[in-house]
Write an enzyme that holds these catalytic residues in place. Sequence first.
Site, mmCIF file in Angstrom:
data_model
loop_
_atom_site.group_PDB
_atom_site.id
_atom_site.type_symbol
_atom_site.label_atom_id
_atom_site.label_comp_id
_atom_site.label_asym_id
_atom_site.label_seq_id
_atom_site.Cartn_x
_atom_site.Cartn_y
_atom_site.Cartn_z
ATOM 1 N N CYS A 243 2.912 10.000 -1.128
ATOM 2 C CA CYS A 243 3.387 8.798 -0.308
ATOM 3 C C CYS A 243 4.256 9.087 1.006
ATOM 4 O O CYS A 243 4.471 8.164 1.659
ATOM 5 C CB CYS A 243 4.199 7.755 -1.151
ATOM 6 N N GLY B 197 1.896 -3.309 -3.299
ATOM 7 C CA GLY B 197 2.414 -3.021 -4.801
ATOM 8 C C GLY B 197 3.785 -2.492 -4.652
ATOM 9 O O GLY B 197 4.770 -2.716 -5.436
ATOM 10 N N ALA C 282 -3.749 -3.357 -5.285
ATOM 11 C CA ALA C 282 -5.336 -3.451 -5.368
ATOM 12 C C ALA C 282 -5.888 -2.500 -4.696
ATOM 13 O O ALA C 282 -6.969 -2.251 -5.226
ATOM 14 C CB ALA C 282 -5.460 -4.899 -4.829
#
Length: 460
Positions: free
Chosen positions: A320, A69, A195
């Site tokens: 993150c 991504g 995904a």
Amino acid sequence: MPYFDAASAAPLHPVARQALLAALDEGWADPARLYREGRRARLLLDAAREAAADAVGCRPDELVFTSSGTTAVHAGIAGALSGRRRVGRHLALSAVEHSSVLHAAAAHEAAGGSFTEVPVGRSGAVDPAAYAGALRPDTALACLQSANHEVGTEQPVAEVAALCAEAGVPLLVDAAQSLGWGPVAGGWSLLTASAHKWGGPAGVGLLAVRKGVRFAPQGPAGERESGRAPGFENLPAIVAAAASLRAVRDEAAAEAVRLRALVGRIRSSVAERVGDVEVVGDPELRLPHLVTFSCLYVDGETLLHELDRHGFSVSSGSSCTSSTLEPSHVLKAMGVLSEGNVRISLPLGTAEADVDRFLEVVPGVVAEVRERLGAPVSAPLSPPPARSLVVDALGRRCPIPVIELAKVIGEVPVGATVTVLADDEAARLDIPAWCEMREQEYVGEEPADRGSAYVVRRLS
């Protein structure tokens, strides 16, 4: 051990596992070759692209698969900025974007470009009018996530996309957190996703670029994926990603209702049972599976480790970059409490019992950490009563029991319950249906002296 960090990486969906194993046997050849094995691999790749494009809401030839991504975000931003370099070198983005967007913006600025961060309100959403105000004649690209990865707040993508279209600026939407729940509404120009956020394998990203958007891929040219994602396709992972996206979409409607009720219970219970806590994010316009709360006087990483000791996998800090121990840029931009934050993101199939046990554990964990640090002690809040209000609708035909329920649900506090006594069999269907429509929690049916007792918990 309950895993409550699906926003970082969702557990591999069973359909993804099945598709991956099957594709390892059938999709190992080069899909660019014309012999039998290559043609078979090409069929698998084309089918995966069609399935993913259908889920995204674009044409198959507008979508390419990338290695992640983050790669999709970087390729999308760089390609769009380069394709519109004659317009200018200005980039607009919200202050709460994923770090991949912020890193791309910083690299763009270092190369001589500029960017503007659009502020957000305390809920974490941008004001469309404020976003429109950040667009300039030299704005080449605008970026806005579909839903926030740390607090779950949904962004007004459709409104911002319309304003960007009026200004002639393409909008890139990072849909990593929301795509598994449904397509992104509005006239976006570019879209990215990952995904492993919806239960597919790691190492597969999506980049969709609408026809008519000026786009110039950066870096050495490649022959694969329309030149936008060089390198040999990881076909088994791509097939598994597309298959799992279709599978989670089939489950999304029912799971959204169920998980939204569980998250609502977390939001209300934590606010009532833990002192000096702030539950952040929009209470209504949010992802169904995600909630973040911040606790005063404690460190989020400490809470994470203590909850891990009790068997719960959660995340803390910036989702993150939590290993850096830096305060969350999202919470700072929202102007909310940024210390001691815990993010809960429930994967599909989360058991209600696991959430109940979490709610039993977390008040004690927070209190223990505060005591260890010598923090001020807040008066403990008692849990809401199991049954706050009883409505006697015995002898009355439906929809009267539902009408009586609707009249009083607002009179009990969030987290408390209303019990409806009814002897009309139709109530067994009508009351749960009303709860789903009004996004209240249907706790269940209990025996009563006459008829049945239907218990409903107020979530909002």
